[in-house]
Design a protein around this motif. Structure first.
Motif, mmCIF file in Angstrom:
data_model
loop_
_atom_site.group_PDB
_atom_site.id
_atom_site.type_symbol
_atom_site.label_atom_id
_atom_site.label_comp_id
_atom_site.label_asym_id
_atom_site.label_seq_id
_atom_site.Cartn_x
_atom_site.Cartn_y
_atom_site.Cartn_z
ATOM 1 N N VAL A 166 41.062 -40.927 57.246
ATOM 2 C CA VAL A 166 39.917 -39.009 57.433
ATOM 3 C C VAL A 166 39.211 -39.950 56.156
ATOM 4 N N SER A 167 37.833 -38.893 56.144
ATOM 5 C CA SER A 167 36.452 -39.543 55.877
ATOM 6 C C SER A 167 37.570 -38.461 54.604
ATOM 7 N N ALA A 168 36.039 -38.965 53.464
ATOM 8 C CA ALA A 168 36.831 -37.584 52.181
ATOM 9 C C ALA A 168 35.082 -37.617 51.840
ATOM 10 N N TYR A 169 34.405 -36.453 51.101
ATOM 11 C CA TYR A 169 33.476 -35.725 50.461
ATOM 12 C C TYR A 169 33.007 -36.562 49.455
ATOM 13 N N PRO A 170 31.696 -37.108 49.143
ATOM 14 C CA PRO A 170 31.027 -36.689 50.554
ATOM 15 C C PRO A 170 30.443 -37.487 51.343
ATOM 16 N N GLN A 171 31.091 -38.125 51.605
ATOM 17 C CA GLN A 171 31.009 -39.333 53.383
ATOM 18 C C GLN A 171 31.043 -38.273 54.313
ATOM 19 N N PRO A 172 30.215 -38.643 54.842
ATOM 20 C CA PRO A 172 30.175 -37.847 56.152
ATOM 21 C C PRO A 172 31.376 -37.139 57.496
ATOM 22 N N GLY A 173 31.543 -36.148 57.713
ATOM 23 C CA GLY A 173 33.015 -35.802 58.854
ATOM 24 C C GLY A 173 33.384 -37.402 59.534
ATOM 25 N N ASP A 174 34.001 -38.016 59.372
ATOM 26 C CA ASP A 174 34.725 -38.756 60.730
ATOM 27 C C ASP A 174 36.349 -38.374 60.683
ATOM 28 N N VAL A 201 36.653 -39.981 65.986
ATOM 29 C CA VAL A 201 35.627 -38.676 66.274
ATOM 30 C C VAL A 201 35.072 -38.455 65.296
ATOM 31 N N ARG A 202 33.589 -38.133 65.213
ATOM 32 C CA ARG A 202 32.812 -37.821 64.277
ATOM 33 C C ARG A 202 32.995 -36.183 63.896
ATOM 34 N N ALA A 203 32.882 -35.669 63.408
ATOM 35 C CA ALA A 203 33.260 -34.277 62.630
ATOM 36 C C ALA A 203 31.857 -34.132 63.398
ATOM 37 N N ALA A 204 30.237 -33.979 63.115
ATOM 38 C CA ALA A 204 29.329 -33.471 63.380
ATOM 39 C C ALA A 204 29.306 -32.802 64.793
ATOM 40 N N ASP A 205 29.738 -33.370 66.326
ATOM 41 C CA ASP A 205 30.434 -33.529 67.410
ATOM 42 C C ASP A 205 31.198 -32.858 67.114
ATOM 43 N N VAL A 206 31.871 -32.230 66.810
ATOM 44 C CA VAL A 206 33.241 -31.156 67.141
ATOM 45 C C VAL A 206 33.222 -29.777 67.090
ATOM 46 N N ASP A 207 33.351 -28.942 67.947
ATOM 47 C CA ASP A 207 33.115 -27.016 68.176
ATOM 48 C C ASP A 207 34.113 -27.550 67.680
ATOM 49 N N VAL A 208 35.573 -27.449 68.001
ATOM 50 C CA VAL A 208 36.954 -27.001 67.264
ATOM 51 C C VAL A 208 37.484 -27.988 67.168
ATOM 52 N N LEU A 209 38.945 -28.105 66.130
ATOM 53 C CA LEU A 209 40.182 -28.931 66.110
ATOM 54 C C LEU A 209 40.395 -27.989 65.257
ATOM 55 N N GLU A 210 41.968 -29.038 65.889
ATOM 56 C CA GLU A 210 43.024 -28.352 66.111
ATOM 57 C C GLU A 210 44.265 -28.604 65.739
ATOM 58 N N VAL A 211 45.621 -28.421 64.639
ATOM 59 C CA VAL A 211 45.976 -29.632 63.856
ATOM 60 C C VAL A 211 47.560 -29.404 64.700
ATOM 61 N N LEU A 212 48.825 -29.778 64.635
ATOM 62 C CA LEU A 212 49.297 -28.997 65.830
ATOM 63 C C LEU A 212 50.853 -30.336 65.171
ATOM 64 N N LEU A 213 51.606 -29.424 64.619
ATOM 65 C CA LEU A 213 53.041 -29.850 63.079
ATOM 66 C C LEU A 213 53.594 -30.672 64.896
#
Length: 224
Positions: A166-174, A201-213
């Motif tokens: 997972v990317s971290a700030y300040p890099q673009p989210g992906d 997955v690029r964060a710029a393309d995401v509409d909804v993201l869900e984390v499921l345990l």
């Protein structure tokens, strides 16, 4: 013709002018570089022009302090009582070099280091700033399922494990999920994709993201 003359007037035309320009500008850039190294980039400084303005402002402040604290000595060192703005430098190159090392490199770097130490002591214990919700969502996140609805309406899902990234700030989210799952039209997981090597997955393309345990973690969380 006059336009060309005005343009060249802004560029240092002699060694003396270049040396003066460097003395005025470089302390701020050394301060900025060391400060970013110790504290990291700030959100307000991601734009190059903002970083440039801050470096120039820091350089101007340092030069003002130098002038107040040791102005006559600096003038004697540069001019040396001779002809030209840097005649003293040519007469005493070793002393001038040591002064440049102190005022351009050492003092700005020490100031940036002292600021970083003060900032860390002033910060609350165990407090770590999280610049974006993306970082907050995945910071210290253990293994879990992730499903994403893209802006196109397509669902993408997979397993976020030890081989994911997972990317971290300040890099673009992906996001890279190490195993991809087939998804139903409603976002339900239908099973792992045969031979999957992961999905990106690029964060710029995401509409909804869900984390499921995972089921075991969900049951443990629900019992608390």
């Amino acid at each position: 013709m006059s336009t060309g003359g005005a343009g060249t007037a802004m560029v240092p035309g002699t060694v003396g002018q270049l040396a003066i320009l460097l003395v005025l500008v470089l302390p701020g850039f050394f301060y900025q570089a060391v400060r970013e190294r110790l504290r990291g980039s700030l959100a307000s400084e991601q734009e190059p022009q903002n970083r440039l303005v801050r470096a120039i402002a820091a350089g101007a402040l340092l030069d003002t302090l130098y002038a107040v604290a040791a102005g006559p000595w600096l003038v004697r060192l540069l001019a040396g009582g001779g002809d030209g703005p840097v005649a003293g430098v040519l007469r005493q190159p070793r002393q001038a070099g040591l002064a440049a090392l102190l005022l351009i490199v050492a003092v700005p770097s020490a100031l940036a280091w002292a600021e970083a130490v003060w900032w860390r002591r002033r910060a609350r214990a165990r407090y770590e700033p999280t610049p974006t919700a993306w970082d907050a969502l995945f910071r210290d996140r253990g293994s879990c399922f992730v499903r994403v609805r893209l802006k196109s309406g397509l669902w993408v899902g997979g397993w976020l494990g030890s081989r994911s990234a997972v990317s971290a700030y300040p890099q673009p989210g992906d996001l890279y999920l190490q195993a991809q799952y087939r998804m139903g039209p409603d976002g339900s997981f239908l099973g792992k994709v045969p031979g999957t090597a992961g999905v990106y997955v690029r964060a710029a393309d995401v509409d909804v993201l869900e984390v499921l345990l995972p089921p075991s973690a969900s049951a443990a969380g629900g019992s608390d």
